[in-house]
Design a protein around this motif. Structure first.
Motif, PDB file in Angstrom:
ATOM      1  N   ASP A  84     -66.641  14.050 -37.121  1.00 21.85           N
ATOM      2  CA  ASP A  84     -66.409  12.714 -36.573  1.00 21.85           C
ATOM      3  C   ASP A  84     -64.978  12.262 -36.876  1.00 21.85           C
ATOM      4  O   ASP A  84     -64.604  12.128 -38.038  1.00 21.85           O
ATOM      5  CB  ASP A  84     -67.407  11.733 -37.200  1.00 21.85           C
ATOM      6  CG  ASP A  84     -67.250  10.322 -36.675  1.00 21.85           C
ATOM      7  OD1 ASP A  84     -66.852  10.171 -35.495  1.00 21.85           O
ATOM      8  OD2 ASP A  84     -67.504   9.361 -37.427  1.00 21.85           O
ATOM      9  N   ASP A 133     -70.827  18.931 -36.538  1.00 25.05           N
ATOM     10  CA  ASP A 133     -70.852  17.479 -36.726  1.00 25.05           C
ATOM     11  C   ASP A 133     -69.562  17.031 -37.400  1.00 25.05           C
ATOM     12  O   ASP A 133     -69.481  16.897 -38.618  1.00 25.05           O
ATOM     13  CB  ASP A 133     -72.070  17.084 -37.560  1.00 25.05           C
ATOM     14  CG  ASP A 133     -72.265  15.568 -37.636  1.00 25.05           C
ATOM     15  OD1 ASP A 133     -71.428  14.831 -37.092  1.00 25.05           O
ATOM     16  OD2 ASP A 133     -73.265  15.131 -38.250  1.00 25.05           O
ATOM     17  N   THR A 161     -64.540  16.753 -31.643  1.00 30.63           N
ATOM     18  CA  THR A 161     -65.998  16.626 -31.636  1.00 30.63           C
ATOM     19  C   THR A 161     -66.651  17.840 -30.975  1.00 30.63           C
ATOM     20  O   THR A 161     -67.838  18.103 -31.196  1.00 30.63           O
ATOM     21  CB  THR A 161     -66.428  15.349 -30.895  1.00 30.63           C
ATOM     22  OG1 THR A 161     -65.717  15.264 -29.654  1.00 30.63           O
ATOM     23  CG2 THR A 161     -66.103  14.112 -31.730  1.00 30.63           C
TER      24      THR A 161
END
Length: 348
Positions: free
Chosen positions: A156, A154, A344
């Protein structure tokens, strides 16, 4: 795996052939073979030269890592490799080697993202990452701001370079000043004897209008050009170029923008931990400025030691270990080398 998984990591995204071995978050070996001297006469990395150097260095570097760690290949629990981003040909060498190793050993293969690996490597020195944390990654090819909630899956992106990355600007300015390649360490050294406010070089994407559209993005092309024009003007007038002052003023401009935007991003997200990684994270002024300014905001700064900031196999092994520990599904054996792999995609 009493102390965590034993993972071998391979890194070949640019001009360093890196092989690292970790057990959990403990670094056992970090072997690097650099081809930088072969590229120095060209003033930059030549992809074909880098690929050939990786081919020649791969087996000896793996053997050196195993000897240093005191392990045999059959003892590893998994093989991790940078599958992108980076130079296509260079990546292919590493990915092919990792596939052969994993297949031959009957071990799982993890193709990981180069940028996420720069974040994960800090765990080898400072322990588990705070979740979330804000990562500022600065290298020859990347200037990125990432919100990292889970380094294994995760990540971003909040901002990135829109032209020259910071490390690239260091290399180009070093060439203008007659300093050797790679430019970062030589500008850092020269700047220690110079005046940081001698020349008012521009801070890219920091005007009010720019901040509306590119609040967390970076641009160092204009700064690089401004330095070149300033030096050319001095030379045309027959004056000597104050290399130390130019280096110090240029470095100050780069670090000012990097730190300002990183701390703004952390504050906007309510994040109390800033991690700085990538080759430029070895810069002494960047480290000092980040720690000084962050302290006033109550933000903690984590920076790996310089040897772990530049490209290395330890960072790939560290991220691979995280994948194994968190039970991520291994990569398939048709894993591609993706020169433009988005951050990502932490696991390819």
């Amino acid at each position: 795996m009493t102390d965590g998984p034993l993972v071998l990591g391979i890194e070949t995204s640019c001009d360093e052939t890196g092989v690292g071995i970790v057990r959990g978050n403990t670094l056992l070996a970090d072997a690097v073979a650099s081809s930088v001297e072969e590229h120095a006469r060209f003033g930059g990395v030549v992809p074909e030269v880098a690929s050939r150097a990786h081919l020649e260095a791969m087996v000896p570097t793996i053997e050196r890592a195993c000897d240093s760690a005191g392990v045999r290949l059959h003892e590893v629990d998994a093989v991790a490799v940078t599958s992108g981003p980076g130079l296509a040909g260079a990546l292919l060498v590493g990915v092919a080697a990792a596939k052969a190793l994993a297949f031959g050993l009957g071990k799982p293969l993890y193709g990981v993202n180069h940028l996420a690996a720069h974040v994960a490597v800090d765990q080898l020195e400072h322990g588990p990452l705070p979740e979330p944390c804000l990562a500022l990654l600065v290298s020859g090819g990347h200037s990125s701001l990432l919100r990292v909630a889970d380094v294994s899956g995760d990540v971003d992106p909040m901002g990135a370079t829109i032209d020259d990355a910071a490390g690239e600007a260091f290399d180009k300015v070093a060439r203008v000043l007659g300093l050797p390649f790679p430019g970062g360490p030589h500008i850092d050294k020269a700047a220690r004897e110079g005046d940081t406010v001698a020349i008012d070089f521009p801070r890219g994407l920091t005007s009010r209008r720019d901040l509306e559209r590119h609040r967390f993005d970076f641009s160092f092309s204009g700064l690089k050009t401004a330095v070149a024009r300033w030096v050319e003007a001095k030379e045309r007038s027959g004056e000597s170029v104050p290399v130390a002052d130019v280096a110090a003023s240029f470095q100050e401009a780069v670090c000012d923008v990097l730190v300002r935007k990183a701390l703004d991003a952390a504050s906007s997200e309510g994040i109390d931990d800033l991690l700085i990684g990538g080759g430029v994270a070895a810069n002494s002024r960047l480290r000092a400025m980040a720690e000084s300014r962050a302290e006033g905001l109550g933000i903690r700064v984590r920076v790996p030691r310089p040897g772990l900031c530049t490209d290395n196999g330890a960072m790939v092994a560290a991220l691979g270990s995280e994948m194994v520990t968190r039970g991520r599904t291994p990569s398939a054996f048709d894993l591609p080398a993706d020169s433009s792999l988005p951050v990502t995609d932490v696991l390819a």
